[in-house]
Design a protein around this motif. Structure first.
Motif, short mmCIF file in Angstrom:
data_model
loop_
_atom_site.label_atom_id
_atom_site.label_comp_id
_atom_site.label_asym_id
_atom_site.label_seq_id
_atom_site.Cartn_x
_atom_site.Cartn_y
_atom_site.Cartn_z
N ASP A 1 -62.55 23.34 -27.05
CA ASP A 1 -62.25 22.03 -26.48
C ASP A 1 -60.82 21.96 -25.94
O ASP A 1 -60.56 21.29 -24.93
N ASP A 2 -59.90 22.63 -26.61
CA ASP A 2 -58.49 22.55 -26.24
C ASP A 2 -57.84 23.92 -26.40
O ASP A 2 -58.37 24.81 -27.07
N PHE A 3 -56.66 24.05 -25.81
CA PHE A 3 -55.81 25.21 -26.11
C PHE A 3 -54.35 24.75 -26.17
O PHE A 3 -53.97 23.72 -25.60
N TYR A 4 -53.56 25.53 -26.90
CA TYR A 4 -52.15 25.19 -27.15
C TYR A 4 -51.26 26.25 -26.53
O TYR A 4 -51.57 27.45 -26.54
N LEU A 5 -50.11 25.81 -26.02
CA LEU A 5 -49.14 26.72 -25.44
C LEU A 5 -47.78 26.52 -26.09
O LEU A 5 -47.31 25.38 -26.23
N GLY A 6 -47.15 27.60 -26.47
CA GLY A 6 -45.77 27.56 -26.92
C GLY A 6 -44.85 27.84 -25.75
O GLY A 6 -45.13 28.72 -24.92
N THR A 7 -43.74 27.11 -25.64
CA THR A 7 -42.90 27.19 -24.45
C THR A 7 -41.47 27.61 -24.78
O THR A 7 -41.00 27.49 -25.92
N THR A 8 -40.76 28.09 -23.75
CA THR A 8 -39.36 28.44 -23.91
C THR A 8 -38.50 27.22 -24.18
O THR A 8 -37.38 27.35 -24.68
N SER A 9 -39.01 26.04 -23.86
CA SER A 9 -38.27 24.80 -24.09
C SER A 9 -38.26 24.38 -25.56
O SER A 9 -37.53 23.48 -25.94
N GLY A 10 -39.11 25.04 -26.37
CA GLY A 10 -39.12 24.74 -27.80
C GLY A 10 -40.16 23.73 -28.22
O GLY A 10 -40.12 23.23 -29.35
N ASP A 11 -41.12 23.43 -27.35
CA ASP A 11 -42.19 22.51 -27.74
C ASP A 11 -43.55 23.17 -27.54
O ASP A 11 -43.67 24.28 -27.03
N VAL A 12 -44.60 22.44 -27.97
CA VAL A 12 -45.98 22.91 -27.88
C VAL A 12 -46.75 21.94 -26.99
O VAL A 12 -46.64 20.71 -27.16
N LEU A 13 -47.52 22.48 -26.05
CA LEU A 13 -48.38 21.65 -25.20
C LEU A 13 -49.82 21.82 -25.64
O LEU A 13 -50.26 22.94 -25.93
N LYS A 14 -50.55 20.73 -25.66
CA LYS A 14 -51.99 20.75 -25.91
C LYS A 14 -52.70 20.42 -24.61
O LYS A 14 -52.41 19.40 -23.97
N VAL A 15 -53.63 21.27 -24.19
CA VAL A 15 -54.33 21.09 -22.92
C VAL A 15 -55.83 20.97 -23.19
O VAL A 15 -56.39 21.79 -23.93
N ASN A 16 -56.47 19.98 -22.58
CA ASN A 16 -57.92 19.82 -22.68
C ASN A 16 -58.58 20.80 -21.72
O ASN A 16 -58.28 20.82 -20.52
N THR A 17 -59.49 21.61 -22.24
CA THR A 17 -60.09 22.67 -21.44
C THR A 17 -60.96 22.11 -20.32
O THR A 17 -61.01 22.67 -19.21
N SER A 18 -61.66 21.01 -20.57
CA SER A 18 -62.56 20.44 -19.55
C SER A 18 -61.79 19.73 -18.44
O SER A 18 -62.02 19.98 -17.25
N SER A 19 -60.88 18.85 -18.82
CA SER A 19 -60.15 18.07 -17.82
C SER A 19 -58.98 18.84 -17.21
O SER A 19 -58.45 18.43 -16.17
N LYS A 20 -58.54 19.92 -17.87
CA LYS A 20 -57.40 20.72 -17.40
C LYS A 20 -56.11 19.89 -17.35
O LYS A 20 -55.25 20.09 -16.48
#
Length: 530
Positions: free
Chosen positions: A217-236
């Protein structure tokens, strides 16, 4: 393989054990699905180690440093990629894990293989090329051939640097990197892949790691900015971002828990347990070096941590306390010495430190740290009472072997650093060589050359032994065993990816230890004379 004397056959030196771990490879430390083994890169080798017995085996086949490793979900396959020179193809090697055999070489990327990921059922392997390549490729695992490929990121964005397959569908995967997040679909009928750009609004991020939820349903990304993004796989679309107080030096590794929590590894060495839509930190610990790998052993039981200081840690989810399980040098190893008559211990030296190792367990017994200088040579006096060391600041330093406590220093021993050191058999005199080309009591023929190694022999006589000077290593990354009388190579050892800086045969003539510029310490079985 034994060499038949006189027939020109060259045998293979058997690699017994390795002390080392390339902690700079993202997600390079992996727990195998059988819960009994871990895999990790070391130079041009992939090491497989049993977690309980510590027994090691090795996957040899790469010609340069391993840059990425992946394991199929059922544990049948291992894939590893490497770096190579610009303009040359960088191999992906597909391995059979149970048999530990090479199945295929897949060679289309140029320069570097940046990332690898298996589809859920192991039908496909997805590979991501490095900066000089920029392509994402899909491979058919059973046919050992490419299905299709495409540029990994749009022209308006930077390079993609991470690829992760779906948890449920073989035809879907995610790539991310410099201002690019894409969800890809494989059309099996047309054999083409199609990307969908993900919308992040005003957020401009460089992704360093990705984790997909078990239900996709979702995926998470770790970033160089020091935070985590959550992305919905269907809606992008990015649906969450946090925590509010960002982690220092970026989020470099992620691990999703069955309970819904998220373990975050950072570039400053923090490992944190985050929960909720705002990624609130519930627990945290600190390890040495930036975190590059987080991998679980089973579900919500324990996990392992790898760092760019080449350290491995273990932790239980419940206690969330780090336990150091493996250490190694992080820079070039310059010298190695065995105490006289002892094969169970040896001493190595590198930048900032000297280390004493216990051979049977491959464990560091003692570390002597001298910050901001490099130890270029080391010696143990014959009586075992002193560790002598040569340093690039021109000093000779002596230490107590049992405790590492300083005994004395000799300042200004050589103007251009001390590069070699030895002790007489009566332990009363020290002979040193330096970058100035001089040694105590004698000079080299060419004073412009520095002394790289010396050995004090009784009465300065060459030992009457046909195997003397039998070991050799160097820039070709090979360990070679020579027959002294025949002047021929009898055995060759393949395993190092850095230049071999020194090697020694243990006093019992049971094994050879070689060290190299990539920080690796390798132990080879000494071949029988029969």
């Amino acid at each position: 393989m034994a060499a038949a004397k006189g027939d020109g056959a060259v045998g293979e030196l058997e690699l017994q054990a390795a002390i080392g771990f390339n902690g700079h490879v993202p997600c390079g430390l992996i727990c195998h699905p059988d819960k009994e083994h871990i895999l990790y890169p070391l130079g041009c080798t992939v090491v497989i180690q049993h977690l309980d017995t510590q027994k090691q085996s090795f996957l040899h086949g790469h010609t340069n440093n391993v840059s990425c490793v992946a394991v199929s979900r059922d544990g049948t396959y291992v894939a590893s990629g490497q770096v190579t020179c610009i303009g040359f193809k960088a191999d992906i090697i597909l391995w059979d894990f149970p048999k530990q055999e090479l199945l295929a070489r897949l060679s289309l990327h140029e320069g570097k293989v940046e990332g690898l990921s298996f589809s859920p059922r192991g039908i496909y392997l997805v590979s991501l090329g490095g900066q000089d390549d920029g392509r994402v490729m899909v491979w058919d695992v059973s046919k050992r051939e490419a299905v299709c490929g495409s540029p990994a990121s749009p022209r308006s964005a930077g390079n993609a640097n991470v690829v992760v397959c779906s948890s449920c569908r073989d035809e879907m995967f995610v790539t991310a990197g410099n201002f690019t997040i894409r969800v890809w679909e494989l059309d099996t009928a047309t054999k083409k892949i199609h990307p969908s750009e993900c919308y992040a609004g005003q957020l401009k991020r460089i992704a360093m790691c990705v984790q997909v939820t078990n239900d996709d349903d979702d995926f998470y990304l770790g970033t160089t900015s020091g935070d985590v993004l959550k992305v919905n796989t269907s809606s992008k679309v990015v649906t969450a971002c946090g925590p509010q107080k960002k982690f220092s030096m970026g989020v470099t590794a992620l691990l999703l828990l069955k309970t819904g929590g998220l373990i975050v590894g950072t570039g400053e060495g923090t490992v944190a347990l985050c929960t909720g839509s705002d990624f609130q930190v519930k627990k945290r610990m600190r390890v040495e070096g930036g975190v590059t790998s987080l991998t679980c052993r089973g579900r919500d039981d324990q996990f392992f941590i790898g760092t760019n200081k080449c350290q491995m840690y273990r932790s239980a989810y419940a206690t969330f306390k780090e336990e150091l399980v493996a250490v190694c040098h992080t820079e070039a190893v310059n010298d190695i010495v065995f105490p006289a008559g002892h094969s169970d211990l040896f001493v190595t030296c590198s930048t900032n430190d000297i280390r004493v190792w216990y051979t049977p367990e491959r464990w560091e017994r003692l570390r002597i740290t001298v910050p901001n200088v490099t130890c270029q040579a080391v010696e143990v006096t014959r009586d075992g009472m002193v560790i002598l060391s040569a340093w690039n600041d021109g000093k000779i330093r002596a230490f107590v072997p049992a405790t590492g406590e300083p005994m004395y220093e000799i300042n200004n021993a050589h103007n251009l650093g001390v590069t070699a050191i030895a002790a007489t058999s009566d332990c009363k005199q020290i002979i040193s060589g330096g970058g100035d080309g001089q040694a105590l009591r004698k000079k080299t023929n060419d004073p412009r050359q520095h002394v790289v190694q010396m050995r004090v022999l009784p009465s300065w006589r060459v030992p009457d032994n046909h195997q003397w000077n039998r070991q050799k290593g160097g820039d070709d990354h090979l360990v070679k065993l020579w027959d002294y009388q025949e002047g021929a190579v009898t055995h060759v050892g393949v395993g190092h990816s850095g230049s071999i800086t020194r090697l020694k045969i243990c006093p019992a003539n049971k094994f050879i230890v070689s060290v190299s510029a990539d920080g690796a310490v390798l132990t080879w079985k000494y071949p029988s004379s029969g």
